[in-house]
Write an enzyme that holds these catalytic residues in place. Structure first.
Site, PDB file in Angstrom:
ATOM      1  CE1 TYR A 256      -2.607   2.924   0.182  1.00  0.00           C
ATOM      2  CE2 TYR A 256      -3.658   1.703   1.981  1.00  0.00           C
ATOM      3  CZ  TYR A 256      -3.958   2.990   1.664  1.00  0.00           C
ATOM      4  OH  TYR A 256      -5.250   3.908   1.394  1.00  0.00           O
TER       5      TYR A 256
ATOM      6  CE  LYS B  95      -6.032   1.342  -1.607  1.00  0.00           C
ATOM      7  NZ  LYS B  95      -5.726   2.797  -1.097  1.00  0.00           N
TER       8      LYS B  95
END
Length: 318
Positions: free
Chosen positions: A150, A180
């Site tokens: 992330y 992400k």
């Protein structure tokens, strides 16, 4: 684990994210406790609006304001409430590697489709060596789940070279699926897509960058505004696929007007967007402190402002 199980796992780990994955809010009760009962109608609404999955307990879900036990309960709630084919991805990031590994193992145990994690943001890794080691151990805690790094440097302050991270972590962790990518560095986004002949799944994490991400080869998106304006983004994706860039630009521009409106309100971003969820019929309560909540006596004004920009034509239907 049988050979068949291993083969099934390998196939699942190669699957990529296509379409819209919502980053859902964590429903809260009036006393500030987690309202697990709020997940069932929430999941039903997202599926009805053709959202492909949910990335739970991330920044939108106030993960760092929840206990580990609360995060586990929320992830379980989403797995139980979700229809077949709906991807539940659990954010398992934590400042403690041990707690992050516990969250990862739990996500695998309850049947999440995948997991993701931000890097530690308080005691940040000063070199890539230590960050890769941290993430490799985290990946090993749930080897059957696709893992997404992330990347959100505006929150964490950790802005690593994505190509270097993927190259080095990919050599250590077979379940590293991709990133992400919540950054506006679109050069890094494209280079991540090209790396390893397309091995890694670069998932756009900024709603504002959906169209640029599509142009550069992205096919999956995780975003908070998919909770309330998924129909707008569905049309954006359809227009792009049909080669209608004029319509795609129009729908992307609409999100800019909405985001500008949200930032103009008398609350923090999470407080205002939780209020928007209430307006469309999914009451997720107020955010936890120290996030500034939306004042109840201003809800009618917010509804008026939303109507003025055409929000209700494009919002999710319950």
């Amino acid at each position: 684990m049988t050979v068949r199980d291993i083969r099934k796992m390998e196939i699942e780990l190669k699957e990529k994210i296509y379409g819209l994955i919502a980053a859902p809010y964590t429903p809260m009760a009036a006393d500030g406790s987690v309202n697990l009962d709020g997940i069932v109608p929430y999941a039903r609404m997202l599926a009805k609006n053709v959202v492909a999955g949910a990335f739970v307990c991330g920044t939108t879900g106030e993960s760092m304001l929840l206990s580990v036990e609360e995060r586990m309960a929320v992830a379980e709630g989403w797995v139980k409430a979700s229809p077949p084919g709906f991807k539940v991805i659990a954010h398992v990031g934590h400042t403690s590697l041990q707690e992050a590994c516990r969250l990862a193992a739990h996500a695998q145990e309850i049947g999440c489709w995948g997991m993701g994690a931000m890097p530690p943001a308080i005691f940040r890794a000063s070199r890539l060596d230590e960050l890769v080691e941290f993430l490799a151990r985290l990946c090993a805690a749930a080897p059957a789940l696709p893992f997404y790094y992330y990347h959100i440097p505006s929150f964490t302050g950790v802005d690593v070279d994505i190509v270097d991270l993927l190259s080095r972590l990919g050599a250590r962790a077979q379940n590293l699926a991709g990133v992400k990518f919540t950054s506006m560095d679109m050069m890094a986004f494209r280079l991540g897509i090209e790396l390893g002949d397309g091995r890694f799944d670069m998932v756009s994490g900024y709603d504002e960058m959906t169209l640029p991400a599509l142009i550069l080869g992205g096919r999956g998106m995780v975003g908070s505004s998919f909770n309330y304006i998924a129909p707008n983004f569905r049309l954006l994706l359809e227009a792009f696929a049909a080669g209608d860039l004029t319509l795609a630009r129009e729908r992307q521009a609409f999100t800019y007007h909405l985001i500008r409106l949200i930032h103009s309100q008398p609350a923090d971003f999470h407080g205002t967007t939780k209020a928007i969820m209430k307006i469309i019929g999914i009451d997720v309560g107020q955010p936890r402190l120290p996030i500034r909540p939306f004042p109840d006596d201003k809800l009618a004004d917010l509804g008026r402002d939303l109507r003025a920009i055409g929000f209700f034509e494009w919002c999710c239907k319950t």
